[in-house]
Design a protein around this motif. Structure first.
Motif, PDB file in Angstrom:
ATOM      1  N   UNK A 103       0.844  -1.185   0.000  1.00  0.00           N
ATOM      2  CA  UNK A 103       0.000   0.000   0.000  1.00  0.00           C
ATOM      3  C   UNK A 103       0.887   1.246   0.000  1.00  0.00           C
ATOM      4  N   UNK A 104       0.553   2.196  -0.863  1.00  0.00           N
ATOM      5  CA  UNK A 104       1.324   3.432  -0.951  1.00  0.00           C
ATOM      6  C   UNK A 104       0.772   4.459   0.034  1.00  0.00           C
ATOM      7  N   UNK A 105       1.690   5.162   0.687  1.00  0.00           N
ATOM      8  CA  UNK A 105       1.324   6.222   1.611  1.00  0.00           C
ATOM      9  C   UNK A 105       1.968   7.535   1.159  1.00  0.00           C
ATOM     10  N   UNK A 106       1.776   8.565   1.958  1.00  0.00           N
ATOM     11  CA  UNK A 106       2.304   9.877   1.599  1.00  0.00           C
ATOM     12  C   UNK A 106       3.834   9.845   1.536  1.00  0.00           C
ATOM     13  N   UNK A 107       4.398  10.732   0.733  1.00  0.00           N
ATOM     14  CA  UNK A 107       5.850  10.891   0.617  1.00  0.00           C
ATOM     15  C   UNK A 107       6.550   9.615   0.149  1.00  0.00           C
ATOM     16  N   UNK A 108       5.827   8.800  -0.623  1.00  0.00           N
ATOM     17  CA  UNK A 108       6.380   7.588  -1.240  1.00  0.00           C
ATOM     18  C   UNK A 108       6.703   6.480  -0.229  1.00  0.00           C
ATOM     19  N   UNK A 109       6.221   6.607   1.001  1.00  0.00           N
ATOM     20  CA  UNK A 109       6.358   5.520   1.974  1.00  0.00           C
ATOM     21  C   UNK A 109       5.402   4.397   1.581  1.00  0.00           C
ATOM     22  N   UNK A 110       5.841   3.148   1.755  1.00  0.00           N
ATOM     23  CA  UNK A 110       4.979   2.011   1.454  1.00  0.00           C
ATOM     24  C   UNK A 110       4.752   1.182   2.719  1.00  0.00           C
ATOM     25  N   UNK A 111       3.575   0.558   2.781  1.00  0.00           N
ATOM     26  CA  UNK A 111       3.223  -0.342   3.884  1.00  0.00           C
ATOM     27  C   UNK A 111       2.926  -1.707   3.286  1.00  0.00           C
ATOM     28  N   UNK A 112       3.584  -2.734   3.800  1.00  0.00           N
ATOM     29  CA  UNK A 112       3.398  -4.104   3.316  1.00  0.00           C
ATOM     30  C   UNK A 112       2.545  -4.860   4.324  1.00  0.00           C
ATOM     31  N   UNK A 113       1.438  -5.416   3.852  1.00  0.00           N
ATOM     32  CA  UNK A 113       0.546  -6.219   4.704  1.00  0.00           C
ATOM     33  C   UNK A 113       0.455  -7.646   4.170  1.00  0.00           C
ATOM     34  N   UNK A 114       0.125  -8.566   5.063  1.00  0.00           N
ATOM     35  CA  UNK A 114      -0.025  -9.966   4.668  1.00  0.00           C
ATOM     36  C   UNK A 114      -1.333 -10.144   3.907  1.00  0.00           C
ATOM     37  N   UNK A 115      -1.269 -10.704   2.725  1.00  0.00           N
ATOM     38  CA  UNK A 115      -2.472 -10.980   1.943  1.00  0.00           C
ATOM     39  C   UNK A 115      -3.108 -12.297   2.363  1.00  0.00           C
ATOM     40  N   UNK A 116      -2.288 -13.199   2.880  1.00  0.00           N
ATOM     41  CA  UNK A 116      -2.742 -14.491   3.394  1.00  0.00           C
ATOM     42  C   UNK A 116      -2.047 -14.732   4.734  1.00  0.00           C
ATOM     43  N   UNK A 117      -2.554 -15.635   5.564  1.00  0.00           N
ATOM     44  CA  UNK A 117      -1.790 -15.995   6.763  1.00  0.00           C
ATOM     45  C   UNK A 117      -0.422 -16.556   6.370  1.00  0.00           C
ATOM     46  N   UNK A 118       0.608 -16.165   7.101  1.00  0.00           N
ATOM     47  CA  UNK A 118       1.979 -16.599   6.818  1.00  0.00           C
ATOM     48  C   UNK A 118       2.535 -17.250   8.074  1.00  0.00           C
ATOM     49  N   UNK A 119       3.005 -18.465   7.961  1.00  0.00           N
ATOM     50  CA  UNK A 119       3.515 -19.202   9.107  1.00  0.00           C
ATOM     51  C   UNK A 119       4.960 -18.826   9.394  1.00  0.00           C
ATOM     52  N   UNK A 120       5.351 -18.984  10.636  1.00  0.00           N
ATOM     53  CA  UNK A 120       6.721 -18.718  11.037  1.00  0.00           C
ATOM     54  C   UNK A 120       7.696 -19.500  10.158  1.00  0.00           C
ATOM     55  N   UNK A 121       8.700 -18.814   9.642  1.00  0.00           N
ATOM     56  CA  UNK A 121       9.710 -19.453   8.811  1.00  0.00           C
ATOM     57  C   UNK A 121       9.406 -19.430   7.332  1.00  0.00           C
ATOM     58  N   UNK A 122       8.156 -19.115   6.944  1.00  0.00           N
ATOM     59  CA  UNK A 122       7.830 -19.047   5.523  1.00  0.00           C
ATOM     60  C   UNK A 122       8.375 -17.760   4.917  1.00  0.00           C
ATOM     61  N   UNK A 123       8.744 -17.833   3.630  1.00  0.00           N
ATOM     62  CA  UNK A 123       9.265 -16.641   2.967  1.00  0.00           C
ATOM     63  C   UNK A 123       8.145 -15.657   2.670  1.00  0.00           C
ATOM     64  N   UNK A 124       8.476 -14.373   2.757  1.00  0.00           N
ATOM     65  CA  UNK A 124       7.541 -13.286   2.470  1.00  0.00           C
ATOM     66  C   UNK A 124       7.891 -12.732   1.099  1.00  0.00           C
ATOM     67  N   UNK A 125       6.916 -12.774   0.185  1.00  0.00           N
ATOM     68  CA  UNK A 125       7.169 -12.439  -1.210  1.00  0.00           C
ATOM     69  C   UNK A 125       6.515 -11.126  -1.610  1.00  0.00           C
ATOM     70  N   UNK A 126       7.120 -10.486  -2.611  1.00  0.00           N
ATOM     71  CA  UNK A 126       6.523  -9.374  -3.331  1.00  0.00           C
ATOM     72  C   UNK A 126       6.204  -9.875  -4.737  1.00  0.00           C
ATOM     73  N   UNK A 127       5.511  -9.069  -5.523  1.00  0.00           N
ATOM     74  CA  UNK A 127       5.169  -9.427  -6.899  1.00  0.00           C
ATOM     75  C   UNK A 127       5.699  -8.337  -7.812  1.00  0.00           C
ATOM     76  N   UNK A 128       6.623  -8.705  -8.728  1.00  0.00           N
ATOM     77  CA  UNK A 128       7.246  -7.738  -9.615  1.00  0.00           C
ATOM     78  C   UNK A 128       6.436  -7.515 -10.889  1.00  0.00           C
ATOM     79  N   UNK A 129       5.520  -8.412 -11.204  1.00  0.00           N
ATOM     80  CA  UNK A 129       4.795  -8.362 -12.469  1.00  0.00           C
ATOM     81  C   UNK A 129       3.294  -8.248 -12.213  1.00  0.00           C
ATOM     82  N   UNK A 130       2.546  -7.973 -13.267  1.00  0.00           N
ATOM     83  CA  UNK A 130       1.097  -7.857 -13.148  1.00  0.00           C
ATOM     84  C   UNK A 130       0.457  -9.233 -12.964  1.00  0.00           C
ATOM     85  N   UNK A 131      -0.577  -9.281 -12.142  1.00  0.00           N
ATOM     86  CA  UNK A 131      -1.329 -10.525 -11.955  1.00  0.00           C
ATOM     87  C   UNK A 131      -1.937 -10.990 -13.272  1.00  0.00           C
TER      88      UNK A 131
END
Length: 319
Positions: A243-271
């Protein structure tokens, strides 16, 4: 325990969450600005993919994972003349008194975003002269890298941990960057404390890790470098939302539940990009082949973006 971000042995355990330790340089990456929230992540090393961000504990859906502020914001490599404060496309009616770059007006010329590079040009006695506003201008190629080099030591340290792929620069790219960025910084602006090798590395870090976004209607395209966000690896089956915020700050939230030790991913391309388009885009821009579940499935996880129907038997023809 070593630092959760850089793995330095000179670290202390967080007394609030008890999940990770941090060195003195990276506490700001572990908690929110008000220090009420500890981000539930840590970085681990991998022999194949390098640095990976994983969950330090179980993370609930829509929980805040991290926030990240940019270390540098600037115009893209090829751009029409833009104001270096607000990024509006400009005529050549007003020039900055200090450096000669065309700006909207005196107020923009004195803005915070433009101040550092303007002072560098002024100190070196260099004045830019742009004569056309209807074509891309080489003078802007240096701005993003220069702003990155002028940021704080802590921010340069964060940036220095990122992958650069400097070895992927071709001969033409090295020649163009050498003339319009490296020589400008070292020779014209007299910033000889930065070696040619260092500058080429930061050029490559920007190319590999900075996202390109529009500054809005009537404004140019921007490059924005978020080092924490850029540390997240890609998956076409992503488990976060940005999520984009003011002054180009971004906030990353979990889209699904993520278990301890699982990798946290971003998406570089369009869905909505198919496997053929995604593969080409990822290889050209980030120099790797995605092996996520979606890319390994010929049917694109049932989306069939690139699937053709056989005219003879009506069967599916996978790419």
């Amino acid at each position: 325990m070593s630092c959760f971000w850089c793995h330095s042995d000179y670290s202390e355990l967080c007394t609030k969450c008890g999940l990770v330790s941090s060195c003195s340089n990276h506490w700001a990456l572990h908690h929110s600005l008000d220090k009420k929230l500890c981000y539930p992540v840590k970085v681990v090393r991998d022999d194949v993919v390098g640095r990976r961000i994983i969950a330090a504990r179980d993370i609930e859906q829509m929980e805040v994972i991290m926030e990240d502020r940019p270390v540098a914001v600037g115009p893209v490599h090829s751009t029409l003349p833009v104001c270096l404060q607000c990024y509006k496309y400009v005529s050549l009616d007003y020039e900055c008194v200090g450096c000669g770059f065309p700006m909207c007006d005196e107020q923009c010329a004195g803005g915070d975003a433009h101040a550092q590079e303007c002072q560098v040009f002024r100190d070196a006695g260099v004045r830019v002269k742009i004569i056309r506003c209807d074509q891309d201008t080489a003078e802007y190629q240096v701005i993003m890298v220069l702003r990155l080099l002028l940021c704080s030591e802590v921010d340069l340290g964060r940036t220095g941990l990122l992958c650069d792929h400097v070895d992927k620069l071709g001969d033409v790219e090295r020649r163009v960057y050498g003339q319009n960025v490296v020589q400008v910084i070292r020779e014209k602006l007299q910033l000889k404390q930065f070696s040619e090798q260092q500058i080429f590395r930061y050029i490559s870090i920007v190319r590999t890790n900075a996202c390109a976004v529009t500054a809005g209607e009537g404004r140019g395209m921007l490059r924005i470098l978020h080092p924490s966000l850029a540390t997240m690896n890609h998956s076409c089956v992503v488990n976060t939302r940005v999520f984009k915020r003011a002054n180009h700050v971004v906030c990353v939230r979990a889209q699904t539940p993520i278990l301890k030790g699982q990798e946290i991913f971003n998406k570089y391309t369009s869905f909505f990009a198919g496997q053929i388009e995604r593969t080409e885009l990822i290889q050209d821009n980030w120099n790797f082949c995605c092996e996520c579940p979606r890319c390994r499935d010929p049917s694109d996880l049932g989306s069939n973006f690139d699937t053709l129907n056989c005219m003879a038997c009506q069967g599916s023809m996978f790419p």
